[in-house]
Write a protein that holds these residues in place. Sequence first.
Motif, PDB file in Angstrom:
ATOM      1  N   PRO A   1      39.424  47.383  53.936  1.00 16.99           N
ATOM      2  CA  PRO A   1      39.166  47.743  52.642  1.00 16.99           C
ATOM      3  C   PRO A   1      38.250  46.846  51.675  1.00 16.99           C
ATOM      4  CG  PRO A   1      41.321  46.269  52.921  1.00 16.99           C
ATOM      5  CD  PRO A   1      40.713  46.782  54.200  1.00 16.99           C
ATOM      6  N   GLY A   2      37.607  47.491  50.881  1.00 16.33           N
ATOM      7  CA  GLY A   2      36.397  46.633  49.890  1.00 16.33           C
ATOM      8  C   GLY A   2      36.899  47.072  48.546  1.00 16.33           C
ATOM      9  N   LEU A   3      36.148  46.345  47.709  1.00 14.89           N
ATOM     10  CA  LEU A   3      36.108  46.597  46.379  1.00 14.89           C
ATOM     11  C   LEU A   3      34.898  47.124  45.835  1.00 14.89           C
ATOM     12  CD1 LEU A   3      38.198  43.346  44.963  1.00 14.89           C
ATOM     13  CD2 LEU A   3      39.214  45.877  44.944  1.00 14.89           C
ATOM     14  N   GLN A   4      34.937  48.097  44.819  1.00 14.97           N
ATOM     15  CA  GLN A   4      33.711  48.448  44.293  1.00 14.97           C
ATOM     16  C   GLN A   4      34.169  48.983  42.889  1.00 14.97           C
ATOM     17  OE1 GLN A   4      31.668  51.718  46.415  1.00 14.97           O
ATOM     18  NE2 GLN A   4      31.306  50.429  48.188  1.00 14.97           N
ATOM     19  N   TYR A   5      33.060  49.303  42.025  1.00 17.55           N
ATOM     20  CA  TYR A   5      33.228  49.696  40.642  1.00 17.55           C
ATOM     21  C   TYR A   5      32.499  51.096  40.296  1.00 17.55           C
ATOM     22  CZ  TYR A   5      34.608  44.945  39.580  1.00 17.55           C
ATOM     23  OH  TYR A   5      35.220  43.732  39.504  1.00 17.55           O
ATOM     24  N   TRP A   6      33.253  51.879  39.637  1.00 19.25           N
ATOM     25  CA  TRP A   6      32.833  53.254  39.174  1.00 19.25           C
ATOM     26  C   TRP A   6      32.377  53.068  37.704  1.00 19.25           C
ATOM     27  CZ3 TRP A   6      34.424  56.323  35.338  1.00 19.25           C
ATOM     28  CH2 TRP A   6      33.794  58.002  35.471  1.00 19.25           C
ATOM     29  N   PRO A   7      31.375  53.647  37.281  1.00 17.95           N
ATOM     30  CA  PRO A   7      30.643  54.691  38.065  1.00 17.95           C
ATOM     31  C   PRO A   7      29.515  54.236  38.907  1.00 17.95           C
ATOM     32  CG  PRO A   7      29.902  54.663  36.089  1.00 17.95           C
ATOM     33  CD  PRO A   7      31.184  53.680  35.948  1.00 17.95           C
ATOM     34  N   CYS A   8      29.257  53.003  38.607  1.00 18.78           N
ATOM     35  CA  CYS A   8      27.985  52.219  39.522  1.00 18.78           C
ATOM     36  C   CYS A   8      28.627  50.804  39.840  1.00 18.78           C
ATOM     37  CB  CYS A   8      26.691  52.369  38.669  1.00 18.78           C
ATOM     38  SG  CYS A   8      25.295  51.386  39.536  1.00 18.78           S
ATOM     39  N   ASP A   9      28.526  50.542  41.047  1.00 20.50           N
ATOM     40  CA  ASP A   9      28.914  49.412  41.526  1.00 20.50           C
ATOM     41  C   ASP A   9      28.171  48.043  41.156  1.00 20.50           C
ATOM     42  OD1 ASP A   9      30.735  47.779  43.088  1.00 20.50           O
ATOM     43  OD2 ASP A   9      29.173  47.510  44.689  1.00 20.50           O
ATOM     44  N   LYS A  10      26.706  48.470  40.755  1.00 17.29           N
ATOM     45  CA  LYS A  10      25.831  47.475  40.420  1.00 17.29           C
ATOM     46  C   LYS A  10      25.950  46.944  38.777  1.00 17.29           C
ATOM     47  CE  LYS A  10      22.290  48.491  43.882  1.00 17.29           C
ATOM     48  NZ  LYS A  10      21.014  48.903  43.984  1.00 17.29           N
ATOM     49  N   TRP A  11      26.794  47.849  37.971  1.00 18.32           N
ATOM     50  CA  TRP A  11      26.829  47.523  36.693  1.00 18.32           C
ATOM     51  C   TRP A  11      27.859  46.284  36.209  1.00 18.32           C
ATOM     52  CZ3 TRP A  11      27.596  53.039  34.029  1.00 18.32           C
ATOM     53  CH2 TRP A  11      26.533  53.821  34.238  1.00 18.32           C
ATOM     54  N   ALA A  12      27.554  45.731  35.162  1.00 11.85           N
ATOM     55  CA  ALA A  12      28.736  44.533  35.083  1.00 11.85           C
ATOM     56  C   ALA A  12      30.066  44.804  34.780  1.00 11.85           C
ATOM     57  CB  ALA A  12      27.966  43.765  33.893  1.00 11.85           C
ATOM     58  N   VAL A  13      30.330  46.159  33.862  1.00 12.73           N
ATOM     59  CA  VAL A  13      31.452  46.557  33.821  1.00 12.73           C
ATOM     60  C   VAL A  13      31.763  48.003  34.479  1.00 12.73           C
ATOM     61  CG1 VAL A  13      31.605  45.561  31.385  1.00 12.73           C
ATOM     62  CG2 VAL A  13      30.680  47.690  31.531  1.00 12.73           C
ATOM     63  N   GLY A  14      32.964  48.498  34.527  1.00 12.74           N
ATOM     64  CA  GLY A  14      33.429  49.527  35.211  1.00 12.74           C
ATOM     65  C   GLY A  14      34.833  49.702  35.796  1.00 12.74           C
ATOM     66  N   LEU A  15      35.243  50.763  36.426  1.00  8.47           N
ATOM     67  CA  LEU A  15      36.541  50.812  36.773  1.00  8.47           C
ATOM     68  C   LEU A  15      36.583  50.411  38.077  1.00  8.47           C
ATOM     69  CD1 LEU A  15      37.982  54.146  34.962  1.00  8.47           C
ATOM     70  CD2 LEU A  15      38.389  51.664  34.544  1.00  8.47           C
ATOM     71  N   PRO A  16      37.655  49.432  38.611  1.00 10.94           N
ATOM     72  CA  PRO A  16      37.389  49.177  40.277  1.00 10.94           C
ATOM     73  C   PRO A  16      38.337  49.942  40.709  1.00 10.94           C
ATOM     74  CG  PRO A  16      39.256  47.488  38.667  1.00 10.94           C
ATOM     75  CD  PRO A  16      38.452  48.552  37.966  1.00 10.94           C
ATOM     76  N   HIS A  17      37.744  50.048  42.166  1.00  6.18           N
ATOM     77  CA  HIS A  17      38.648  50.906  42.894  1.00  6.18           C
ATOM     78  C   HIS A  17      38.558  50.333  44.441  1.00  6.18           C
ATOM     79  CE1 HIS A  17      35.184  53.186  44.497  1.00  6.18           C
ATOM     80  NE2 HIS A  17      34.662  52.904  43.381  1.00  6.18           N
ATOM     81  N   ILE A  18      39.234  50.928  45.337  1.00  2.53           N
ATOM     82  CA  ILE A  18      39.172  50.406  46.857  1.00  2.53           C
ATOM     83  C   ILE A  18      38.379  51.387  47.576  1.00  2.53           C
ATOM     84  CG2 ILE A  18      40.700  49.605  48.841  1.00  2.53           C
ATOM     85  CD1 ILE A  18      42.814  49.010  47.007  1.00  2.53           C
ATOM     86  N   VAL A  19      37.551  50.687  48.442  1.00  2.00           N
ATOM     87  CA  VAL A  19      36.900  51.677  49.332  1.00  2.00           C
ATOM     88  C   VAL A  19      37.394  51.296  50.716  1.00  2.00           C
ATOM     89  CG1 VAL A  19      34.909  51.963  47.955  1.00  2.00           C
ATOM     90  CG2 VAL A  19      34.913  50.079  49.441  1.00  2.00           C
ATOM     91  N   LEU A  20      37.475  52.234  51.757  1.00  2.00           N
ATOM     92  CA  LEU A  20      38.058  52.007  53.097  1.00  2.00           C
ATOM     93  C   LEU A  20      36.477  52.173  54.033  1.00  2.00           C
ATOM     94  CD1 LEU A  20      41.485  53.899  53.032  1.00  2.00           C
ATOM     95  CD2 LEU A  20      40.733  51.481  52.370  1.00  2.00           C
ATOM     96  N   ARG A  21      36.307  51.255  54.594  1.00  2.00           N
ATOM     97  CA  ARG A  21      35.065  51.185  55.389  1.00  2.00           C
ATOM     98  C   ARG A  21      35.126  51.201  56.918  1.00  2.00           C
ATOM     99  NH1 ARG A  21      32.790  46.135  51.873  1.00  2.00           N
ATOM    100  NH2 ARG A  21      34.921  45.216  52.876  1.00  2.00           N
ATOM    101  N   GLY A  22      36.122  51.136  57.463  1.00  2.00           N
ATOM    102  CA  GLY A  22      36.279  51.075  58.841  1.00  2.00           C
ATOM    103  C   GLY A  22      37.624  51.639  59.294  1.00  2.00           C
ATOM    104  N   THR A  23      37.929  51.950  60.466  1.00  2.00           N
ATOM    105  CA  THR A  23      39.324  52.000  61.397  1.00  2.00           C
ATOM    106  C   THR A  23      39.558  50.969  62.367  1.00  2.00           C
ATOM    107  OG1 THR A  23      38.245  53.508  62.820  1.00  2.00           O
ATOM    108  CG2 THR A  23      38.688  54.599  60.666  1.00  2.00           C
ATOM    109  N   THR A  24      38.669  50.113  62.593  1.00  2.00           N
ATOM    110  CA  THR A  24      39.260  49.229  63.700  1.00  2.00           C
ATOM    111  C   THR A  24      39.853  47.975  63.161  1.00  2.00           C
ATOM    112  OG1 THR A  24      37.115  48.052  63.453  1.00  2.00           O
ATOM    113  CG2 THR A  24      37.110  49.896  65.130  1.00  2.00           C
ATOM    114  N   LYS A  25      40.745  47.406  63.913  1.00  3.63           N
ATOM    115  CA  LYS A  25      41.663  46.366  63.232  1.00  3.63           C
ATOM    116  C   LYS A  25      40.646  45.017  63.075  1.00  3.63           C
ATOM    117  CE  LYS A  25      46.133  47.529  64.595  1.00  3.63           C
ATOM    118  NZ  LYS A  25      47.417  46.982  64.984  1.00  3.63           N
TER     119      LYS A  25
END
Length: 307
Positions: free
Chosen positions: A278-302
Amino acid sequence: MYIEIFKGSEKGCDAPFEYKPWRNTTLQTDFHKPRVYSSEKMAGVFAYESSEIDWCEDNYKHSEHVVEYFNTMSSLFFFVISPIMLYLLHPYAKERNLAIHMVWSLMLFVGLFSAYFHMTLSFFGQMLDELSILWVLAVGYALWFPRRLYPSFIKDRSTFSCLVLLVTVISTLSSFYKPAANAYVLNCFGLHLVFVVVVEMRSCTDPKAVRLAKLSVALWVLAISCWISDRFGCSFWQRLNFCYLHGIWHILIVIAVAYASTLIAYLDANYEIPYSLPGLQYWPCDKWAVGLPHIVLRGTTKTQKRC
């Protein structure tokens, strides 16, 4: 002897004088006599202004059917943020537990009942508003409270969730007999969740999670400052002709909940589904100083958890 007058608000915050037949407000020369209310109002808990709570905003200033117009309209902000958060958190909820969606689904009801309460200032609206918040906290508590912190007599999350459900139902029923009971349970859930997050963040090394935690605290402090100032400093804001802090509280608190709930979900994902990276990103653009945070799942291995 009664002298009848008609005015836009009892609070005197830039209220123009105009005829308000629905309110039939009276000024009494004998201040020891009880206040007179319109006979057109509904009796009981559904009646307009049957709640003991009255916020700083002028009553009936913009509409004859809405008691606190700005507070009512600002409650609709919940209907903007909640669907977006349901969408953004779906990958995490799908992997973790679809019951996660209950949190932001209930937030829609918080917005609905808040709008109804401020539109009517009825006792029934007040109870719906407070109880919907209680159920949001209870669901979040049941879903996200770390299993390793369970009491010794609780072995799994389903048992813990049933216990939380029982306490919430009892509190809900009790609040109709003694409304203050709801506040105690609500504060217990909320403060305990805050304590757990603080403990968890002490061992967190992810800079994005630390930044999210700081933003959550800042938004919460700003929001609660607006709530307290509107509740207890109304006379000051009336002199400035700015009686809208409770409406601003609505906007700030829903954003603060978006930030805080995403942080809690991120900590939960690292414990419960660490293989998904799991990782954290921001919507609508991760590079913006403000936005809504959400979780991204980047893998399937432990992998080893970071928080």
